[in-house]
Structures are given as C-alpha cells and as structure tokens.
Design a protein around this motif. Sequence first.
Motif: not given
Length: 107
Positions: A81-82, A90-91, A102-107
């Motif tokens: 998030k930082d 995020p992408e 599950q590796t994609a970042a989600t805010a």
Amino acid sequence: MDTTIRERDIVKQVIQRYAQFKPSHGDIRLDTVFDDVQNRYALMQVGWDRGRRVRGNLIYVTLSEGKVWVEYDGMEQGITKDLIAAGIPPERIVLAFLPKEQTAATA
C-alpha cells in the motif's frame, strides 16, 4: 524520468521510512541495503533481544522485467500500500512471496 529509476527511488524512500522506526523491544537497529546495479533493496534487522541474537530480512524488493517484485515483506501492515500510495501502479507490483496465481498486488 525513466520508469525504473522512478520506481527505484520510490522503493528506496519507502524502505528508508521503515528504517526510521525503532523496534518496540530489544537493542535492534534497522539497516537499509540498496544495490542500484542489480536493483535489489532490503531492510535488515540486527541486534539483541532478551539475550538472543536478532538478524534477518524485514523487506526484500527487486526490480526486474519492468516490475517491482516484493520478494519478502515482514512488516506488520505490509509495504504494498505504501508503494502504491507513493506512485507505483498496482499492476507493476508482483507479490513474489505468494503462489503464482496470487501474485498480483491489490490495494
């Protein structure tokens, strides 16, 4: 500014902010380790707590293949998030410590 340089600067700034925190117990220092040649960035803890040696990674981030790879995140709230708040989309963040699906970042 080149995207890699911009993201490198953001990663370093975020890790430097975490390095300013004082662990709540023990005699532990937080060291930043920045390698701009290989695009490797870490936050290490080193010291003593209750008569035991403390050492190891708290954060390890690499830049590769046009992405920001969060290889290890031992922070309570997490650094993703930082990184996003500081301007990394995020992408472009990969949570490499999770299984591939599950590796994609989600805010």
